[in-house]
Design a protein around this motif. Structure first.
Motif, PDB file in Angstrom:
ATOM      1  N   THR A  59      53.229  -7.766 -38.425  1.00 48.42           N
ATOM      2  CA  THR A  59      53.905  -7.815 -39.712  1.00 48.42           C
ATOM      3  C   THR A  59      52.995  -8.390 -40.795  1.00 48.42           C
ATOM      4  N   GLY A  60      52.822  -7.604 -41.857  1.00 53.27           N
ATOM      5  CA  GLY A  60      52.027  -8.027 -42.997  1.00 53.27           C
ATOM      6  C   GLY A  60      50.525  -7.969 -42.807  1.00 53.27           C
ATOM      7  N   LYS A  61      50.051  -7.582 -41.648  1.00 53.55           N
ATOM      8  CA  LYS A  61      48.614  -7.538 -41.356  1.00 53.55           C
ATOM      9  C   LYS A  61      48.022  -6.189 -41.762  1.00 53.55           C
ATOM     10  N   SER A  62      46.699  -6.158 -41.774  1.00 58.27           N
ATOM     11  CA  SER A  62      45.979  -4.910 -42.063  1.00 58.27           C
ATOM     12  C   SER A  62      45.053  -4.597 -40.900  1.00 58.27           C
ATOM     13  N   LEU A  63      44.818  -3.309 -40.695  1.00 62.53           N
ATOM     14  CA  LEU A  63      43.987  -2.849 -39.581  1.00 62.53           C
ATOM     15  C   LEU A  63      43.058  -1.749 -40.063  1.00 62.53           C
ATOM     16  N   LEU A  64      41.824  -1.806 -39.611  1.00 59.81           N
ATOM     17  CA  LEU A  64      40.837  -0.745 -39.823  1.00 59.81           C
ATOM     18  C   LEU A  64      40.433  -0.225 -38.457  1.00 59.81           C
ATOM     19  N   ASP A  65      40.478   1.087 -38.279  1.00 56.60           N
ATOM     20  CA  ASP A  65      40.027   1.711 -37.032  1.00 56.60           C
ATOM     21  C   ASP A  65      38.878   2.646 -37.367  1.00 56.60           C
ATOM     22  N   LEU A  66      37.691   2.263 -36.945  1.00 59.78           N
ATOM     23  CA  LEU A  66      36.480   3.038 -37.194  1.00 59.78           C
ATOM     24  C   LEU A  66      36.367   4.119 -36.126  1.00 59.78           C
ATOM     25  N   GLY A  67      36.305   5.376 -36.538  1.00 62.54           N
ATOM     26  CA  GLY A  67      36.284   6.480 -35.577  1.00 62.54           C
ATOM     27  C   GLY A  67      37.666   6.687 -34.999  1.00 62.54           C
ATOM     28  N   SER A  68      38.640   6.870 -35.856  1.00 64.65           N
ATOM     29  CA  SER A  68      40.057   6.828 -35.469  1.00 64.65           C
ATOM     30  C   SER A  68      40.568   8.050 -34.712  1.00 64.65           C
ATOM     31  N   GLN A  69      39.804   9.119 -34.672  1.00 63.21           N
ATOM     32  CA  GLN A  69      40.233  10.354 -33.989  1.00 63.21           C
ATOM     33  C   GLN A  69      41.593  10.808 -34.513  1.00 63.21           C
ATOM     34  N   SER A  70      42.592  10.916 -33.643  1.00 68.07           N
ATOM     35  CA  SER A  70      43.927  11.383 -34.045  1.00 68.07           C
ATOM     36  C   SER A  70      44.797  10.287 -34.636  1.00 68.07           C
ATOM     37  N   GLY A  71      44.284   9.062 -34.718  1.00 65.19           N
ATOM     38  CA  GLY A  71      44.986   7.995 -35.407  1.00 65.19           C
ATOM     39  C   GLY A  71      45.870   7.104 -34.567  1.00 65.19           C
ATOM     40  N   GLY A  81      54.508  -3.112 -37.552  1.00 66.98           N
ATOM     41  CA  GLY A  81      54.786  -3.806 -38.795  1.00 66.98           C
ATOM     42  C   GLY A  81      53.615  -4.043 -39.722  1.00 66.98           C
ATOM     43  N   ALA A  82      52.460  -3.465 -39.429  1.00 66.12           N
ATOM     44  CA  ALA A  82      51.297  -3.663 -40.305  1.00 66.12           C
ATOM     45  C   ALA A  82      51.620  -3.207 -41.729  1.00 66.12           C
ATOM     46  N   ALA A  83      51.103  -3.952 -42.691  1.00 67.37           N
ATOM     47  CA  ALA A  83      51.270  -3.575 -44.091  1.00 67.37           C
ATOM     48  C   ALA A  83      50.353  -2.417 -44.451  1.00 67.37           C
ATOM     49  N   ARG A  84      49.209  -2.341 -43.757  1.00 65.69           N
ATOM     50  CA  ARG A  84      48.228  -1.295 -44.038  1.00 65.69           C
ATOM     51  C   ARG A  84      47.443  -0.987 -42.771  1.00 65.69           C
ATOM     52  N   ALA A  85      47.220   0.284 -42.525  1.00 63.61           N
ATOM     53  CA  ALA A  85      46.370   0.725 -41.415  1.00 63.61           C
ATOM     54  C   ALA A  85      45.512   1.880 -41.934  1.00 63.61           C
ATOM     55  N   VAL A  86      44.198   1.736 -41.774  1.00 63.26           N
ATOM     56  CA  VAL A  86      43.249   2.717 -42.290  1.00 63.26           C
ATOM     57  C   VAL A  86      42.387   3.216 -41.145  1.00 63.26           C
ATOM     58  N   GLY A  87      42.339   4.520 -40.984  1.00 62.88           N
ATOM     59  CA  GLY A  87      41.459   5.147 -40.010  1.00 62.88           C
ATOM     60  C   GLY A  87      40.322   5.848 -40.730  1.00 62.88           C
ATOM     61  N   LEU A  88      39.097   5.540 -40.326  1.00 66.34           N
ATOM     62  CA  LEU A  88      37.917   6.185 -40.897  1.00 66.34           C
ATOM     63  C   LEU A  88      37.333   7.128 -39.863  1.00 66.34           C
ATOM     64  N   GLU A  89      36.989   8.324 -40.293  1.00 70.62           N
ATOM     65  CA  GLU A  89      36.503   9.361 -39.386  1.00 70.62           C
ATOM     66  C   GLU A  89      35.410  10.157 -40.069  1.00 70.62           C
ATOM     67  N   MET A  90      34.480  10.655 -39.264  1.00 74.05           N
ATOM     68  CA  MET A  90      33.412  11.512 -39.766  1.00 74.05           C
ATOM     69  C   MET A  90      33.715  12.993 -39.561  1.00 74.05           C
ATOM     70  N   PHE A 125      39.882  -6.600 -43.702  1.00 78.33           N
ATOM     71  CA  PHE A 125      41.045  -6.300 -42.885  1.00 78.33           C
ATOM     72  C   PHE A 125      41.262  -7.444 -41.900  1.00 78.33           C
ATOM     73  N   ASP A 126      42.512  -7.630 -41.502  1.00 76.18           N
ATOM     74  CA  ASP A 126      42.807  -8.663 -40.510  1.00 76.18           C
ATOM     75  C   ASP A 126      42.253  -8.261 -39.140  1.00 76.18           C
ATOM     76  N   TYR A 127      42.495  -7.025 -38.752  1.00 76.94           N
ATOM     77  CA  TYR A 127      42.024  -6.501 -37.473  1.00 76.94           C
ATOM     78  C   TYR A 127      41.096  -5.322 -37.734  1.00 76.94           C
ATOM     79  N   VAL A 128      39.955  -5.323 -37.069  1.00 77.39           N
ATOM     80  CA  VAL A 128      39.001  -4.220 -37.186  1.00 77.39           C
ATOM     81  C   VAL A 128      38.693  -3.726 -35.774  1.00 77.39           C
ATOM     82  N   LEU A 129      38.858  -2.425 -35.568  1.00 77.37           N
ATOM     83  CA  LEU A 129      38.598  -1.802 -34.271  1.00 77.37           C
ATOM     84  C   LEU A 129      37.393  -0.881 -34.377  1.00 77.37           C
ATOM     85  N   CYS A 130      36.501  -1.014 -33.425  1.00 75.98           N
ATOM     86  CA  CYS A 130      35.349  -0.124 -33.302  1.00 75.98           C
ATOM     87  C   CYS A 130      35.243   0.209 -31.820  1.00 75.98           C
ATOM     88  N   LEU A 131      35.981   1.234 -31.420  1.00 75.67           N
ATOM     89  CA  LEU A 131      36.143   1.554 -30.005  1.00 75.67           C
ATOM     90  C   LEU A 131      35.291   2.756 -29.626  1.00 75.67           C
TER      91      LEU A 131
END
Length: 170
Positions: A59-71, A81-90, A125-131
């Motif tokens: 709740t209220g957090k933000s997330l960035l997913d680098l290389g998000s594929q299908s999201g 409950g995230a306030a914002r979620a951003v997926g970046l893809e090439m 972002f509060d959470y950053v994923l690079c999977l």
């Protein structure tokens, strides 16, 4: 039925027939995403990984997913409950598919086409994923520095080490 991007967004009704037609036409290549009507993309289930790296309540957090594929991870963050979620893809096809899946689920996740090595991340972002992404980049150490700078709470890296996936949340 056309599944072009201009048929996505407010006012579009995703009937069971339309979702089934999408799943028959589109190749979702990496992530299993649960959809309405008991349907799902038929790929890899990432829910166990998600339980390990993300709390149940964002709740209220933000997330960035680098290389998000299908999201998958952005969509899960929004459900939690995230306030914002951003997926970046090439890959433009993955951005298009992720936007369609978010629309079907009625979730406001953002998906952007970027050059991960060069373009701004749009943080912090509060959470950053690079999977499982770093080994695909031209400048992985430079991107890693940018990810660290963009992270407020937790950076999660999954690194492919000669065929063995090693995951660690820090």
């Amino acid at each position: 039925m056309d599944v072009a991007e201009d048929n996505v967004g407010p006012g579009v009704v995703w009937t069971e027939e339309r979702v089934r037609a999408l799943l028959e036409r589109e190749s979702f290549t990496y992530q299993r995403i649960e959809l309405p009507y008991g349907l799902a993309t038929k790929r890899r289930d990432r829910s166990a990984t998600c339980r390990k790296i993300l709390p149940d309540d964002l709740t209220g957090k933000s997330l960035l997913d680098l290389g998000s594929q299908s999201g998958f991870f952005c969509l899960e963050a929004m459900k939690r409950g995230a306030a914002r979620a951003v997926g970046l893809e090439m890959n433009p096809a993955f951005v298009r598919q992720a936007r369609i899946l978010a629309d079907i689920l009625g979730l406001k996740a953002e998906f952007r086409l970027v050059d991960i090595d060069e373009d701004p991340l749009g943080g912090p972002f509060d959470y950053v994923l690079c999977l499982n992404v770093l080994h695909h980049l031209r400048n992985p150490l430079g991107v890693l520095d940018r990810l660290i700078a963009a992270t407020r709470e937790r950076l999660v890296l999954q690194v492919d080490a000669r065929g063995v996936n090693i995951s660690r949340a820090v």
